[in-house]
Design a protein around this motif. Structure first.
Motif, PDB file in Angstrom:
ATOM      1  N   SER A  61       8.872 -37.233  -0.923  1.00 26.16           N
ATOM      2  CA  SER A  61       8.181 -36.970   0.442  1.00 26.16           C
ATOM      3  C   SER A  61       6.836 -38.153   0.586  1.00 26.16           C
ATOM      4  CB  SER A  61       8.047 -35.813   0.692  1.00 26.16           C
ATOM      5  OG  SER A  61       6.958 -35.130  -0.294  1.00 26.16           O
ATOM      6  N   ILE A  62       6.368 -38.099  -0.647  1.00 26.34           N
ATOM      7  CA  ILE A  62       4.959 -38.985  -0.561  1.00 26.34           C
ATOM      8  C   ILE A  62       5.657 -40.666  -0.351  1.00 26.34           C
ATOM      9  CG2 ILE A  62       2.994 -39.627  -1.728  1.00 26.34           C
ATOM     10  CD1 ILE A  62       2.654 -37.121  -0.618  1.00 26.34           C
ATOM     11  N   ILE A  63       6.648 -40.635  -1.189  1.00 26.65           N
ATOM     12  CA  ILE A  63       7.112 -41.956  -1.252  1.00 26.65           C
ATOM     13  C   ILE A  63       7.429 -42.578   0.104  1.00 26.65           C
ATOM     14  CG2 ILE A  63       8.744 -43.856  -2.141  1.00 26.65           C
ATOM     15  CD1 ILE A  63       8.612 -42.300  -4.894  1.00 26.65           C
ATOM     16  N   PHE A  64       8.504 -41.733   0.809  1.00 23.67           N
ATOM     17  CA  PHE A  64       8.707 -41.804   2.112  1.00 23.67           C
ATOM     18  C   PHE A  64       7.724 -42.033   2.955  1.00 23.67           C
ATOM     19  CE2 PHE A  64       9.792 -40.003   6.051  1.00 23.67           C
ATOM     20  CZ  PHE A  64      10.808 -40.755   6.866  1.00 23.67           C
ATOM     21  N   LEU A  65       6.672 -41.181   2.767  1.00 28.00           N
ATOM     22  CA  LEU A  65       5.443 -41.340   3.769  1.00 28.00           C
ATOM     23  C   LEU A  65       4.804 -42.589   3.683  1.00 28.00           C
ATOM     24  CD1 LEU A  65       3.688 -39.971   5.954  1.00 28.00           C
ATOM     25  CD2 LEU A  65       2.032 -39.398   4.024  1.00 28.00           C
ATOM     26  N   ILE A  66       4.723 -43.163   2.659  1.00 26.32           N
ATOM     27  CA  ILE A  66       4.002 -44.652   2.230  1.00 26.32           C
ATOM     28  C   ILE A  66       4.925 -45.699   3.074  1.00 26.32           C
ATOM     29  CG2 ILE A  66       3.644 -46.275   0.496  1.00 26.32           C
ATOM     30  CD1 ILE A  66       2.805 -43.947  -1.335  1.00 26.32           C
ATOM     31  N   PHE A  67       6.274 -45.631   2.929  1.00 26.67           N
ATOM     32  CA  PHE A  67       7.253 -46.504   3.330  1.00 26.67           C
ATOM     33  C   PHE A  67       7.196 -46.579   5.030  1.00 26.67           C
ATOM     34  CE2 PHE A  67       8.577 -47.128  -0.798  1.00 26.67           C
ATOM     35  CZ  PHE A  67       8.558 -48.499  -1.052  1.00 26.67           C
ATOM     36  N   ASP A  68       7.054 -45.154   5.296  1.00 28.95           N
ATOM     37  CA  ASP A  68       6.935 -45.082   6.959  1.00 28.95           C
ATOM     38  C   ASP A  68       5.691 -45.812   7.410  1.00 28.95           C
ATOM     39  OD1 ASP A  68       8.059 -44.022   9.327  1.00 28.95           O
ATOM     40  OD2 ASP A  68       6.716 -42.481   9.205  1.00 28.95           O
ATOM     41  N   VAL A  69       4.545 -45.502   6.837  1.00 27.33           N
ATOM     42  CA  VAL A  69       3.272 -46.269   7.174  1.00 27.33           C
ATOM     43  C   VAL A  69       3.611 -47.769   7.013  1.00 27.33           C
ATOM     44  CG1 VAL A  69       1.006 -46.571   6.710  1.00 27.33           C
ATOM     45  CG2 VAL A  69       1.730 -44.235   6.697  1.00 27.33           C
ATOM     46  N   GLU A  70       4.233 -48.004   6.139  1.00 29.43           N
ATOM     47  CA  GLU A  70       4.190 -49.658   5.930  1.00 29.43           C
ATOM     48  C   GLU A  70       5.172 -50.121   7.275  1.00 29.43           C
ATOM     49  OE1 GLU A  70       7.271 -52.645   4.855  1.00 29.43           O
ATOM     50  OE2 GLU A  70       7.689 -50.426   4.380  1.00 29.43           O
ATOM     51  N   ILE A  71       6.204 -49.482   7.708  1.00 27.78           N
ATOM     52  CA  ILE A  71       6.918 -50.024   8.845  1.00 27.78           C
ATOM     53  C   ILE A  71       5.994 -49.960  10.051  1.00 27.78           C
ATOM     54  CG2 ILE A  71       8.780 -49.342  10.494  1.00 27.78           C
ATOM     55  CD1 ILE A  71       9.892 -50.395   7.801  1.00 27.78           C
ATOM     56  N   SER A  72       4.949 -49.132  10.114  1.00 25.45           N
ATOM     57  CA  SER A  72       4.285 -49.110  11.378  1.00 25.45           C
ATOM     58  C   SER A  72       3.072 -50.079  11.154  1.00 25.45           C
ATOM     59  CB  SER A  72       3.553 -47.677  11.655  1.00 25.45           C
ATOM     60  OG  SER A  72       2.811 -47.467  10.257  1.00 25.45           O
ATOM     61  N   LEU A  73       3.062 -50.653  10.118  1.00 23.72           N
ATOM     62  CA  LEU A  73       1.969 -51.792   9.848  1.00 23.72           C
ATOM     63  C   LEU A  73       2.528 -53.152  10.027  1.00 23.72           C
ATOM     64  CD1 LEU A  73      -0.224 -50.587   6.687  1.00 23.72           C
ATOM     65  CD2 LEU A  73      -0.753 -51.031   9.085  1.00 23.72           C
ATOM     66  N   ILE A  74       4.045 -53.286   9.625  1.00 22.59           N
ATOM     67  CA  ILE A  74       4.533 -54.378   9.928  1.00 22.59           C
ATOM     68  C   ILE A  74       5.144 -54.752  11.147  1.00 22.59           C
ATOM     69  CG2 ILE A  74       6.705 -55.664   8.954  1.00 22.59           C
ATOM     70  CD1 ILE A  74       6.128 -54.835   6.198  1.00 22.59           C
TER      71      ILE A  74
END
Length: 116
Positions: A61-74
């Motif tokens: 779930s932490i890994i999913f959260l990191i990639f979710d934030v990455e999408i919102s940055l890109i």
């Protein structure tokens, strides 16, 4: 000025009346240990022996959260790409390199394995 004072007094009176109604209505009639205990999904509040929380589920779930934030940055960089093409390309590449290094480190540590 007097109108503002009257409106403020009316709003405060309405709030106090609503708080009193809420206080009167929200009284619990039956006091029981099960109803007063906090609810946690998947756990029986009356038993003392709880199952341990899966650490693998937490890490995924932490890994999913990191990639979710990455999408919102890109995502906003896509819309700005026609104005600042090289700068956005560099920013996206830096973000992706940092994420790939982190993913590689998690892979080496064994955090992505479900069964050990």
């Amino acid at each position: 000025m007097m109108i503002l004072f009257n409106i403020t007094v009316m709003i405060l009176m309405i709030l106090i009346i609503m708080m009193l109604i809420n206080f009167i209505i929200s009284k619990k009639m039956f006091k029981s240990r099960e109803k007063n205990s906090p609810f946690e999904c998947g756990f029986d509040p009356m038993s003392k022996n709880r199952l341990p929380f899966s650490l693998s589920f937490y890490l995924i779930s932490i890994i999913f959260l990191i990639f979710d934030v990455e999408i919102s940055l890109i995502l906003p960089m896509i819309f700005l790409s026609k104005y600042y093409y090289y700068l956005n390309y560099l920013n996206v590449m830096i973000i992706m390199i940092i994420l790939l290094i982190g993913l590689y480190m998690e892979w080496i540590e064994g955090a992505l394995k479900w069964f050990k």
